[in-house]
Design a protein around this motif. Structure first.
Motif, PDB file in Angstrom:
ATOM      1  N   MET A  41       2.633  37.600  -2.432  1.00 59.35           N
ATOM      2  CA  MET A  41       3.762  36.707  -2.318  1.00 59.35           C
ATOM      3  C   MET A  41       4.695  36.993  -3.485  1.00 59.35           C
ATOM      4  SD  MET A  41       4.910  34.080  -0.400  1.00 59.35           S
ATOM      5  CE  MET A  41       3.501  34.153   0.629  1.00 59.35           C
ATOM      6  N   THR A  74       7.582  30.941  -4.738  1.00 59.80           N
ATOM      7  CA  THR A  74       6.839  29.872  -5.397  1.00 59.80           C
ATOM      8  C   THR A  74       7.753  28.666  -5.541  1.00 59.80           C
ATOM      9  OG1 THR A  74       7.433  30.588  -7.613  1.00 59.80           O
ATOM     10  CG2 THR A  74       5.365  31.476  -6.693  1.00 59.80           C
ATOM     11  N   LEU A  90      -3.217  33.206  -1.567  1.00 62.03           N
ATOM     12  CA  LEU A  90      -2.200  32.399  -2.242  1.00 62.03           C
ATOM     13  C   LEU A  90      -2.788  31.751  -3.479  1.00 62.03           C
ATOM     14  CD1 LEU A  90      -0.825  30.572   0.924  1.00 62.03           C
ATOM     15  CD2 LEU A  90       0.005  32.709  -0.099  1.00 62.03           C
ATOM     16  N   GLU A 123       2.165  28.391  -5.044  1.00 62.79           N
ATOM     17  CA  GLU A 123       2.538  28.879  -3.721  1.00 62.79           C
ATOM     18  C   GLU A 123       2.326  27.828  -2.635  1.00 62.79           C
ATOM     19  OE1 GLU A 123       2.345  33.563  -3.714  1.00 62.79           O
ATOM     20  OE2 GLU A 123       0.364  32.687  -4.046  1.00 62.79           O
ATOM     21  N   VAL A 153       9.308  31.891   2.907  1.00 60.96           N
ATOM     22  CA  VAL A 153       7.842  31.957   2.981  1.00 60.96           C
ATOM     23  C   VAL A 153       7.417  32.462   4.358  1.00 60.96           C
ATOM     24  CG1 VAL A 153       5.734  30.563   3.020  1.00 60.96           C
ATOM     25  CG2 VAL A 153       7.420  30.221   1.197  1.00 60.96           C
TER      26      VAL A 153
END
Length: 152
Positions: free
Chosen positions: A1, A6, A69, A73, A127
């Motif tokens: 990610m 975030t 994750l 996150e 996301v």
């Protein structure tokens, strides 16, 4: 990610503060399922400590792990898009502490305040796009004859 997805990077401080007013503490033991693909998406989490893995059902096989994750996150984006059904599953890989949010409450906040709503929608959209990309690469790695061919 990527760091842009975030919570700290995705939402301006005033929007983070507003969202956090509705946070509840949650914890999950290692191996606990947070949600299953196809179930109703009525909440979401932001990881404080620990690791959550996202997985995808594969008929006749174990679920394919798509992504891991960690701190800051977002766990779950399906709560933001009708029909509000989880598109992936999630499991605590280690003991997890997280902030939990009620989806109906946050969606109502987004409707009340257009600026807040746009910021949340942009965050959740980034996301979802990142998760779609990760899912594609992982499935190609697992099932394509020559892997994903990813050059990054």
């Amino acid at each position: 990610m990527t760091s842009t997805t975030t919570l700290a990077a995705a939402l301006p401080a005033e929007h983070r503060a507003r969202l956090m007013r509705f946070a509840r503490e949650a914890s999950f033991a290692s191996g606990a399922r947070l949600f299953e693909e196809g179930e109703r998406a009525d909440r979401f989490w932001i990881v404080r400590t620990g690791t959550v893995v996202l997985d995808l059902s594969v008929p006749g096989r174990r679920p394919a792990v798509i992504e891991s994750l960690g701190h800051g996150e977002l766990v779950g984006w399906s709560w933001h898009f009708p029909p509000y059904w989880w598109q992936l599953g999630a499991e605590a890989l280690s003991p997890v502490r997280a902030w939990e949010f009620d989806a109906n409450t946050v969606r109502a906040l987004c409707q009340e305040d257009a600026e807040f709503g746009r910021a949340v929608a942009a965050w959740v959209g980034r996301v979802a796009a990142d998760r779609l990309h990760a899912s594609r690469i992982r499935l190609l790695d697992l099932y394509a004859p020559h892997g994903s061919g990813s050059r990054s």
